[in-house]
Scaffold this motif. Structure first.
Motif, PDB file in Angstrom:
ATOM      1  N   LEU A   1       0.863  -1.184   0.000  1.00 19.34           N
ATOM      2  CA  LEU A   1       0.000   0.000   0.000  1.00 19.34           C
ATOM      3  C   LEU A   1       0.901   1.237   0.000  1.00 19.34           C
ATOM      4  O   LEU A   1       1.782   1.358   0.849  1.00 19.34           O
ATOM      5  CB  LEU A   1      -0.882   0.008   1.257  1.00 19.34           C
ATOM      6  CG  LEU A   1      -1.608   1.325   1.543  1.00 19.34           C
ATOM      7  CD1 LEU A   1      -2.653   1.620   0.477  1.00 19.34           C
ATOM      8  CD2 LEU A   1      -2.233   1.302   2.931  1.00 19.34           C
TER       9      LEU A   1
ATOM     10  N   HIS B   1      -1.305  -0.721  -4.322  1.00 14.66           N
ATOM     11  CA  HIS B   1      -2.497   0.122  -4.160  1.00 14.66           C
ATOM     12  C   HIS B   1      -2.005   1.505  -3.758  1.00 14.66           C
ATOM     13  O   HIS B   1      -1.262   1.630  -2.790  1.00 14.66           O
ATOM     14  CB  HIS B   1      -3.402  -0.427  -3.059  1.00 14.66           C
ATOM     15  CG  HIS B   1      -3.788  -1.861  -3.272  1.00 14.66           C
ATOM     16  ND1 HIS B   1      -4.856  -2.240  -4.058  1.00 14.66           N
ATOM     17  CD2 HIS B   1      -3.228  -3.013  -2.820  1.00 14.66           C
ATOM     18  CE1 HIS B   1      -4.938  -3.556  -4.072  1.00 14.66           C
ATOM     19  NE2 HIS B   1      -3.951  -4.061  -3.327  1.00 14.66           N
TER      20      HIS B   1
ATOM     21  N   TYR C   1      -6.362   4.971  -6.075  1.00 21.36           N
ATOM     22  CA  TYR C   1      -7.626   5.466  -5.533  1.00 21.36           C
ATOM     23  C   TYR C   1      -7.434   6.926  -5.151  1.00 21.36           C
ATOM     24  O   TYR C   1      -6.645   7.238  -4.255  1.00 21.36           O
ATOM     25  CB  TYR C   1      -8.038   4.668  -4.294  1.00 21.36           C
ATOM     26  CG  TYR C   1      -7.951   3.171  -4.465  1.00 21.36           C
ATOM     27  CD1 TYR C   1      -8.980   2.460  -5.095  1.00 21.36           C
ATOM     28  CD2 TYR C   1      -6.839   2.466  -4.017  1.00 21.36           C
ATOM     29  CE1 TYR C   1      -8.893   1.083  -5.266  1.00 21.36           C
ATOM     30  CE2 TYR C   1      -6.751   1.090  -4.177  1.00 21.36           C
ATOM     31  CZ  TYR C   1      -7.779   0.403  -4.818  1.00 21.36           C
ATOM     32  OH  TYR C   1      -7.681  -0.945  -4.978  1.00 21.36           O
TER      33      TYR C   1
ATOM     34  N   LEU D   1      -7.980  -3.673   2.034  1.00 22.39           N
ATOM     35  CA  LEU D   1      -6.800  -4.048   1.259  1.00 22.39           C
ATOM     36  C   LEU D   1      -5.903  -4.945   2.089  1.00 22.39           C
ATOM     37  O   LEU D   1      -5.651  -4.674   3.262  1.00 22.39           O
ATOM     38  CB  LEU D   1      -6.018  -2.801   0.832  1.00 22.39           C
ATOM     39  CG  LEU D   1      -6.763  -1.782  -0.020  1.00 22.39           C
ATOM     40  CD1 LEU D   1      -5.893  -0.541  -0.233  1.00 22.39           C
ATOM     41  CD2 LEU D   1      -7.146  -2.376  -1.364  1.00 22.39           C
TER      42      LEU D   1
END
Lengths: 380, 580
Positions: free
Chosen positions: B149, B172, B217, B246
């Motif tokens: 992440l 992500h 995102y 996630l």
């Protein structure tokens, strides 16, 4: 008092040959290595460059620093940014000379070689024209210069010229004093102080003695060459302005006669000095001769040609060639007169006058300040 | 476990005089020899040398030792050296204890050799006591998820994401703003390449779009985190209001910085002719020729450096900070070059305290000077003043490079050269439990040796969220974080030290007091033989020990630092104190 800055000063100085002012980062290496800066209690060249960068025009006019520098060039050699502080000091002196001159001609000549050459040509042609129109009888059997160019007429012309030069020089000097001393501040110092400090002017004018301590390598030799050049110049000036009747004679004296000896000395000194400096400028041998503005060349070349034509004319006359002597005489004057008229008040010659004047005014300032200060201290 | 029967070896190091000059190592050895269980006590010149290690290995094997004590330097230096040595000798690495005779004894008691020797003997005695009760422990192993992440889609985050994706990891990226790119996209041409920041960001974004394994995102926030290194589970709140869970093995925080906001009146801020550097850069972005400001052609700009930086906050500068952002000098001279490129006639005055255009940025400083920028240095004790006079700005400053003479600069525009301040990332601090440095930026473990790791395993920091950085430095640190996280995840598992809590389920009553005490949520309720009890999730437990004292039944112990081990150590130390 807070001083307003003039952001254009560093652009202005570039027009007088100070092209590298913006490169300086004020590290002070130049000041550290300068042999004259510390004893003068100054911080030049660094501070002068800073004043130029920031735009402190008024303060620049009042500081003696540019005139304390004799351009040994050690600063330029040690500058980590190649900002050529020595040349910047030189350009500052050109700029100041232009600012002192109320006619604006000095500024014009420094910024435009074409203008300076045109002025020289104009005066030269004027002198030549005067002879073409008004010369005396041309004796061709033998050389009779004083018949072709009667000495009392030439002397009259000399005096008119001298009066004009003196007028321009003195008015500019007055302007310099006004700016240097801070306007009306100059009158707050008693005239007696001004008078007492006159020897300072004279000693610097004739000896340029501070130069001898400028730089480590070859400064003595450069100083000596310059002193010889100045002595030749002053000899020539004395002979043609003050003693012309004694100097310009049709009778050829014996070779050891003071008239001839002094003339030879003047010519030799001029030739030696000018050739020496021209070669150095050409070879860029000394740091001080690495950068040459047109004004530097013009002054040297004109001086050299004055001496050269003088000696050529003298040789022709000894050789007994009347026409050639008369023509050489006219050419000699057509070079010498513009050299004087253009260079003395408006050109490079002026530094000979302004430098000792700046040192003199500084002495006056210091003497005046200690005088003013004394009673205050006593009162306290 | 019966400690008395254990065969213990003790090795006391001279450290080439570092220890033995002040501690009588022979005396310490004699004292150690008297301790029960000690079958071997030796001194050695350098315990860490290969020869000495080999000797220790032979001794362990020959004497069939159950535990060893090495009394040498700080465990920070050689804990892992001697653990590895023990393993090579066939002894469980946690059966070894290091006693710090150097930093804690010889170096700190140079004035008292006798006292140092007595203390050294005590410390060794305590070490022997600990080893006597030590157990063989095994590292635990956690499988890692091949996903990362990245928090923040500025230049650091985007560049990190690309590099991770190219190493085969899923990425992500969570960005709170609606557009990625951060400051880089907003400030126009960037130094030293002069490439437009927006273009840099566009290229990164296009590259990201071509990678199948990157999800970006925007308008999203990190809401919650559970799990630990290798197995994080993070809840992200999307702009739509929905939530996303996630699963990642590592986290890179690259949330960037905020620009310093001067207070109204701070160096004239709020006057029509006073802008901050980011505001001025914004204005320059659309300029194509001579600049017009307040309806006039820009004639003179005065840059005022160190605004808000290197200064204690006070009444006039309530938001000031004491650190130096170190990037602003270069940004200011670079801006001056941009202005010069648009209109060479503009006069530019730089009022600086100290010029810090380090590294290649020195070239920008020199170039700015070459192009006519003027530098005026001021003293922090006598700062410049900015006032409005007849529709123009007037800057008054004492010029340090001219013996402090006061000058005034009429300027059309005053640019306050402001630095970087930490983002108010309270949510992130709370979610990831990240420590902040004294300047408010995220803190690394060690500025030189572990520059992108945090005390939370598996969570890395990158870019200006850590400290003020240029774009190049941000990218460099983000790539460092990439290699640290990739090194962690590509191996497939992480080994964790076994120093975790252990619950004696027979004594646990399931009162749950310990659950509230654990800051890592490492304890969970369970049923044991049909009754309530607590269980330890080893991968979450940090061995902090907060649960141990709150247990009313004394049912929790810390492996490697059990109650009995520590009590024995204290007793061993106290015993000597009584004698002395």
């Amino acid at each position: 008092m807070t001083a307003r800055v003039d952001p254009n000063l560093h652009r202005e100085i570039a027009r007088f040959g100070g092209h590298d002012v913006d490169l300086c980062m004020n590290c002070g290496n130049c000041t550290a290595i300068c042999p004259l800066s510390e004893e003068s209690g100054g911080s030049f060249p660094r501070r002068v460059i800073h004043l130029l960068q920031v735009g402190r025009t008024e303060k620049l006019m009042q500081t003696v620093d540019p005139w304390l520098c004799y351009y040994c060039g050690e600063c330029s050699e040690s500058c980590p940014r190649d900002a050529n502080p020595g040349e910047t000091m030189m350009a500052t002196r050109r700029y100041l000379t232009a600012r002192y001159d109320w006619t604006g001609l000095a500024g014009l000549f420094y910024r435009s070689a074409a203008a300076e050459i045109a002025a020289l040509a104009l005066v030269g042609l004027f002198v030549a024209a005067l002879f073409v129109l008004f010369h005396g009888p041309v004796i061709t059997g033998h050389v009779e210069l004083n018949t072709f160019a009667p000495v009392h007429w030439v002397e009259l012309g000399d005096l008119v010229m001298a009066a004009a030069l003196t007028f321009f020089l003195l008015t500019n000097a007055a302007r310099m004093a006004w700016m240097f001393m801070g306007g009306t501040e100059m009158f707050k110092i008693s005239p007696a102080v001004y008078l007492r400090q006159v020897p300072v002017f004279l000693s610097h004018f004739f000896t340029q003695k501070r130069w001898r301590r400028c730089g480590s390598g070859g400064s003595q030799k450069r100083w000596l060459t310059h002193v010889i050049l100045v002595s030749g110049y002053l000899s020539m000036l004395t002979l043609v302005l003050v003693l012309l009747r004694w100097f310009q004679t049709d009778r050829v004296y014996a070779v050891y006669n003071p008239q001839r000896l002094w003339g030879y000395y003047a010519t030799a000194a001029l030739l030696y000095g000018t050739v020496n400096f021209m070669v150095s400028r050409w070879r860029k041998a000394d740091p001080m001769h690495r950068f040459s503005e047109a004004s530097d060349w013009i002054f040297l070349v004109m001086l050299f040609l004055t001496a050269l034509t003088g000696i050529v004319m003298h040789a022709l006359r000894i050789a007994g060639l009347p026409m050639a002597t008369y023509i050489a005489y006219v050419i000699h004057l057509a070079i010498a007169v513009p050299m004087l008229v253009v260079e003395v008040p408006f050109g490079k010659w002026a530094h000979l006058f302004y430098r000792p004047l700046a040192l003199y005014l500084t002495s006056v300032k210091e003497a005046g300040a200690s005088r003013v200060k004394a009673p205050v201290e006593a009162a306290a | 476990m019966s400690g008395e029967k254990k065969k213990i070896g003790v090795f006391i190091c001279h450290c080439g005089g570092n220890i033995s000059d002040y501690v009588d190592v022979e005396k310490v050895r004699e004292e150690a020899e008297k301790e029960p269980g000690v079958v071997l006590a030796k001194t050695t010149m350098f315990a860490c040398s290969d020869a000495a290690q080999q000797e220790m290995i032979e001794a362990i094997q020959k004497e069939n030792l159950d535990g060893i004590v090495v009394a040498s330097c700080s465990p920070k230096l050689h804990l892992y050296t001697f653990r590895a040595m023990a393993e090579r000798a066939g002894l469980n690495q946690y059966r070894y204890t290091q006693v710090n005779l150097r930093e804690q004894c010889s170096w700190s008691h140079r004035d008292d050799k006798e006292g140092a020797t007595t203390k050294g003997a005590s410390l060794v005695r305590a070490g022997i006591a600990k080893v006597r009760l030590s157990e063989s422990l095994e590292n635990s192993r956690v499988d890692t998820l091949p996903a990362v992440l990245v928090v923040g889609a500025g230049v650091a985050g985007m560049r990190a994401a690309l590099a991770l994706a190219d190493l085969g990891l899923s990425v992500h990226i969570v960005e709170t703003e609606n557009e990625p790119g951060g400051w880089t996209a907003k400030l126009g041409p960037a130094f030293p390449s002069n490439r437009d920041g927006a273009e840099l960001v566009r290229n990164l974004r296009e590259a990201i779009q071509t990678r199948q394994n990157i999800a970006l995102y925007t308008g999203a926030h990190v809401a919650e985190k559970s799990g630990s290194v290798g197995q994080f589970s993070v809840r992200v709140r999307l702009s739509s209001g929905e939530s996303l869970q996630l699963k990642v093995g590592a986290v890179i925080i690259a949330t960037g910085f905020d620009a310093y906001a001067p207070a109204k009146g701070e160096f004239g801020y709020g006057l029509p002719g006073v802008l901050t550097l980011p505001e001025f850069r914004h204005m320059l972005k659309t300029a194509r020729g001579p600049l017009v400001f307040n309806g006039r052609r820009l004639g003179t700009v005065a840059y005022l450096y160190c605004v808000g930086s290197r200064q204690e906050p006070d009444e006039g500068h309530p938001n000031a900070h004491t650190y130096c952002s170190r990037t602003c000098c270069a940004a200011a001279v670079h801006t001056a070059l941009l202005v010069n490129g648009l209109d060479p006639e503009v006069n530019q005055y730089h009022l600086f305290r100290d010029m810090r255009t380090y590294g290649k940025n020195e070239l920008l400083y020199e170039e700015a000077g070459r192009k006519g920028s003027v530098f005026v240095r001021w003293d922090p004790g006598d700062p410049p003043e900015v006032q409005e006079e007849k529709g123009r700005m007037m800057v008054r400053v004492a010029d340090l490079l001219d013996a402090g003479e006061r000058i005034e600069i009429p300027a059309d525009l005053v640019v306050l050269v402001t630095g970087m301040v930490p983002r108010p990332n309270q949510d992130l601090v709370h979610v990831f439990k990240l420590p902040l440095g004294k300047d408010g930026f995220f803190n690394e473990i060690h500025p030189k040796l572990r520059p992108v790791e945090t005390v939370i395993s598996g969570v890395f920091i990158a870019g200006a969220s850590q400290s003020p950085k240029t774009i190049a430095e941000s990218v460099a640190s983000s790539l460092a974080a990439v290699s640290k996280s990739a090194a962690l995840l590509l191996k497939g598992y992480v080994e964790l030290e076994p120093f975790v809590a252990r619950v004696d389920t027979a004594r646990c009553t399931g009162c749950n007091e310990c659950l509230a005490a654990c800051p890592y949520d490492a304890l969970e309720k369970t049923t044991e033989d049909g009754r309530q009890a607590v269980r330890v999730a080893a991968s979450l437990c940090k061995g902090g020990g907060a649960c141990v004292p709150v247990c009313p039944e004394g049912a929790i112990d810390l492996l490697g630092y059990s109650d009995s081990e520590v009590t024995e150590m204290i007793d061993a130390l106290a015993r000597e104190a009584v004698h002395a």
